[in-house]
Structure formats: C-alpha cells, structure tokens
Motif scaffolding. Structure first.
Motif, PDB file in Angstrom:
ATOM      1  N   CYS A 238       0.865  -1.188   0.000  1.00 59.55           N
ATOM      2  CA  CYS A 238       0.000   0.000   0.000  1.00 59.55           C
ATOM      3  C   CYS A 238       0.893   1.228   0.000  1.00 59.55           C
ATOM      4  CB  CYS A 238      -0.914  -0.005   1.224  1.00 59.55           C
ATOM      5  SG  CYS A 238      -1.922   1.489   1.375  1.00 59.55           S
TER       6      CYS A 238
ATOM      7  N   GLU B  49      -2.797   3.793   3.877  1.00 57.00           N
ATOM      8  CA  GLU B  49      -2.703   2.728   4.883  1.00 57.00           C
ATOM      9  C   GLU B  49      -3.582   3.066   6.089  1.00 57.00           C
ATOM     10  OE1 GLU B  49      -1.669  -0.650   4.871  1.00 57.00           O
ATOM     11  OE2 GLU B  49       0.365   0.064   4.437  1.00 57.00           O
TER      12      GLU B  49
ATOM     13  N   ASN C  71       4.270  -1.416   6.039  1.00 63.18           N
ATOM     14  CA  ASN C  71       3.252  -1.918   5.114  1.00 63.18           C
ATOM     15  C   ASN C  71       2.282  -2.828   5.857  1.00 63.18           C
ATOM     16  OD1 ASN C  71       2.501  -2.052   2.179  1.00 63.18           O
ATOM     17  ND2 ASN C  71       2.610  -4.239   2.631  1.00 63.18           N
TER      18      ASN C  71
END
Length: 348
Positions: free
Chosen positions: A10, A14, A306
C-alpha cells in the motif's frame, strides 16, 4: 489447473480504507499459486507444504470449525453465485509472499481459491477480475465480520498500481505501473493483525461519532474546518493524522497519474505517510524503524511500514539502487525482497 496471484503493498491510504477513504496500492512480483484438479469423490483436500499442513473436509459439510475458515467460506460464497460442485478437488498452495507479514498473503490465497473454484465448478465461469475481488472480499472479510478493507482483494485481482475508492461506490482506476523498483523488508516479527485493525478502526469510528454531535454534516472525505471540542487531546491528534494522510494521498494522486512521475517527490510523500502511522497510530516497531533508517541511509528515496503494522513488513522506494538498499535491510536483521509492479490473478 494452476492459478497465480500477487501480494501487494500500500503506497498511500494505509489504515484508511476501512474508514471509507481511498487507497493507492500496488500488486507486487511475489506471488502465491494454487494447482489442483477434480476428485471422483466429494472430498476437498488442500496441501500447504510451505507450513507443513494439509486441510480436508467434505463438500456436504461446510460448517465452520475454526476462526477464518476460509476454504469453506470460499465454497459457500461461490455456491451463492449459483456455482455447483458435484465433485471434490485436491490442490496444493505454495507462496513466495511472506506469511502474516502485511503483504496480502491471505488475500492472495483467497483470490486464488475463488478463481480456482470458478474453474472447478460443474459449469466453469469466466468472472472478470473485479468480480473475483468482490467475492474474495465477501469470503474473507464480510463472512467473518472482520475489520479489514477491500484493498487486498482488489489489488490481487486487478494487478499493477491502482487507485481504489469504496465510497459512495466501488471505483477502481489503473495508474502508471512504471514506478520502478522497491525493496520489501520483512522484520520477521510476529504481529496481531486483527487486534491492531480493530484498535485503529474502532478508535477512529468513535472519534467520527463524537465529531458528528457538533458537526452534523461531517463528511470525512470533504471536511476541512471541524469543531473538535468533543475530543480530548489524544483523539484530536489521531483525527488530524487521519486527515493528513487523506491529504497526502490526494497530493500524490496527480503525480502518480503522470507518464513520468518524480521518484524523489513520491519517496518524500511515502516517508511523510509513514510518520503519521508511526507517531500517531503507533503501528511501527523499533526493528521496522531500524530497517527504514538503514534503507534511507543507503539511498532509498522513501519508505513506510506496510500493512496493519506491529511487526511484519516495510518497503523502501529504491528505483536506482535496490541491491544496496536490500543489503542494508539484511544487515539490521530484516529479510529483503527486490520487487516491482506485477499483473493480477491469472490462469497459468
């Protein structure tokens, strides 16, 4: 029959999609595969050699016997789409994607499973990528009332770089997939995805509820000047961080739509996005920070944690010096993977 599906990172958004805010996600060149065929009986057998497990059950017994009983839920969801399975099937799942590390490994497996089932039915169907993503989201998230958004499933089905809106209706736009090379770093730290998602989601849903008392026309997509008097100082910081990350995505989107986006500009925005995740949502860890610092010191243009956080993976944007950045991540105890944009789920 063999199906291959990517993991994802992403870039922007996020911890935002489950609030109805948009995301920018990229399918990556680490993939999960399922290979299998029909059986002559009604047994369903799934071999998982990566984790040394085999799962089996009968087609006529789809009662859930464990949390997140995804293989049964996938069959239930497909049966709800009028697919008929007269025979069981035997399959093997293997994956290059780090497991339970925030890179969409479970969603890649679910997308593989839905795609595989579409071909194992008595009358196979050629669902498009968006339909497979929709059904995977139902089977993985909605069926078990889990707190996640739909970024993982749609990234895995559609592939490459996507801008995804879930409100007021699902809208998916393909962006420039030629950003170049990233380096994924796995901290190898275990993480509790569900509890982190629930904490970050539920806290902010309660904040939004409080804000609507004083701001009856409040809309998280459009709000600018908001009366925050119902919030305490911590809640104000969380809300302001949420809006900051909303705005970072908005700033990044026009750049990502360019034929030649500015890598340095994008890297800076990734790092700004991470700062909110680290300082306000508090989902980073000392090891993730060490890996990000090592990446930036080695010349990466930016990076962020992430996935849900609390461990798992980070990534660094390193279009010109990926090998050096990968080595830097390894030196501080991470496991590195050089990755790029990749296509969505496909029959091999």
């Amino acid at each position: 029959m063999e199906i291959s599906t990517p993991g994802r990172i992403c870039l922007f958004g996020e911890h935002q999609d489950y609030l109805g805010l948009p995301v920018v996600a990229m399918a990556i060149s680490l993939r999960a595969k399922i290979a299998g065929q029909k059986r002559k009986d009604q047994q369903v057998i799934i071999h998982k050699p990566d984790i040394g497990e085999t799962e089996s059950f009968l087609l006529n017994d789809l009662v859930y016997t464990k949390p997140r009983d995804y293989f049964k839920s996938g069959i239930k969801i497909c049966s709800g789409e009028e697919l008929v399975f007269s025979n069981g099937f035997e399959s093997e799942i293997t994956s290059e994607i780090p497991i339970q590390a925030g890179v969409g490994s479970s969603s890649a497996v679910m997308v593989n499973w839905i795609h595989f089932l579409s071909q194992m039915a008595d009358k196979p169907v050629a669902w498009n990528a968006q339909k497979i993503g929709e059904l995977a989201y139902k089977a993985e998230v909605l069926e078990f009332a889990e707190p996640g958004g739909m970024m993982d499933q749609y990234s895995a089905t559609m592939g490459h770089l996507l801008y995804l809106e879930s409100e007021p209706e699902i809208s998916i736009k393909s962006l420039n997939p030629n950003l170049g090379i990233f380096v994924l770093g796995d901290s190898c730290e275990p993480k509790d995805t569900m509890s982190i998602l629930q904490r970050c989601r539920d806290t902010r849903l309660e904040i939004i509820k409080k804000l609507k008392v004083k701001n009856p026309d409040f809309n998280i997509h459009t709000c600018t000047d908001v009366d925050m008097s119902p919030l305490n100082d911590e809640e104000k910081g969380i809300f302001q961080g949420t809006i900051k990350n909303r705005n970072i995505l908005r700033q990044a989107l026009p750049e990502l739509e360019k034929v030649r986006p500015d890598p340095t500009w994008i890297g800076t925005r990734l790092t700004q996005h991470h700062a909110v995740l680290r300082d306000i949502l508090q989902v980073s860890t000392p090891k993730i920070e060490a890996m990000l610092d090592a990446s930036l010191d080695a010349g990466a243009l930016g990076g962020k944690i992430n996935g849900s956080g609390g461990g798992g993976c980070m990534f660094a944007y390193a279009p010109k010096n990926a090998e050096i950045v990968a080595e830097a991540i390894e030196k501080v105890g991470g496991k590195s993977f050089i990755i790029s944009s990749d296509s969505g789920t496909r029959i091999v």
